[in-house]
Motif scaffolding. Structure first.
Motif, PDB file in Angstrom:
ATOM      1  N   ALA A   1       0.822  -1.211   0.000  1.00 45.76           N
ATOM      2  CA  ALA A   1       0.000   0.000   0.000  1.00 45.76           C
ATOM      3  C   ALA A   1       0.858   1.265   0.000  1.00 45.76           C
TER       4      ALA A   1
ATOM      5  N   ASP B   1       1.742   1.454  -3.547  1.00 45.39           N
ATOM      6  CA  ASP B   1       0.656   1.059  -4.441  1.00 45.39           C
ATOM      7  C   ASP B   1       1.194   0.164  -5.556  1.00 45.39           C
TER       8      ASP B   1
ATOM      9  N   CYS C   1      -5.026  -1.926  -8.304  1.00 42.91           N
ATOM     10  CA  CYS C   1      -3.590  -1.690  -8.442  1.00 42.91           C
ATOM     11  C   CYS C   1      -3.128  -2.041  -9.859  1.00 42.91           C
TER      12      CYS C   1
END
Length: 141
Positions: free
Chosen positions: A15, A18, A49
């Motif tokens: 995250a 990303d 993503c």
């Protein structure tokens, strides 16, 4: 609900970057490769993503049949599922970069021009991540 992860591929969403980190754990058959990529796509869709780091150093196989399937069947489905251009950074062992057959199986950079997906090969993970981060700055197509 996502299908169970195949034992030959690990997928983690970073995250902070990303980036979807995909680690192939061993050499795979064409059937396993296809199943693995379909699983990866489900995970990518879950996180929306479009930047993938594919660590294929353990997989150690690139062949024309697999490349043909990727180009004609799999990659064209990404845009509809992920909503923009998808970038695939392949992390390979140096010997693959020198292998004539493996090299011939990977399309030249010009192939990706104007397509809703792009791919590049790397032997250095930092360079691969930098390429993906630069790709994030591109407008969503």
């Amino acid at each position: 609900m996502l299908p169970a992860a195949p034992e030959f591929v690990e997928v983690t969403h970073r995250a902070d970057l990303d980036v979807l980190l995909i680690r192939w754990m061993r050499k795979v058959t064409l059937e396993e490769m296809c199943a693995g990529y379909h699983y990866v796509l489900e995970r990518a869709a879950e996180h929306r993503c479009r930047q993938w780091l594919l660590d294929a150093r353990r997989r150690f196989n690139t062949d024309r049949d697999g490349a043909h399937w990727m180009i004609t069947s799999f990659l064209p489905t990404l845009h509809a599922r992920l909503g923009g251009r998808t970038y695939l950074a392949y992390l390979l062992v140096p010997v693959i970069m020198r292998d004539v057959e493996a090299d011939a199986a990977f399309p030249p950079a010009s192939f990706f021009e104007g397509k809703p997906f792009a791919a590049e090969r790397f032997i250095d993970e930092r360079e691969a991540v930098a390429w993906l981060q630069e790709a994030r700055q591109q407008p969503v197509a």
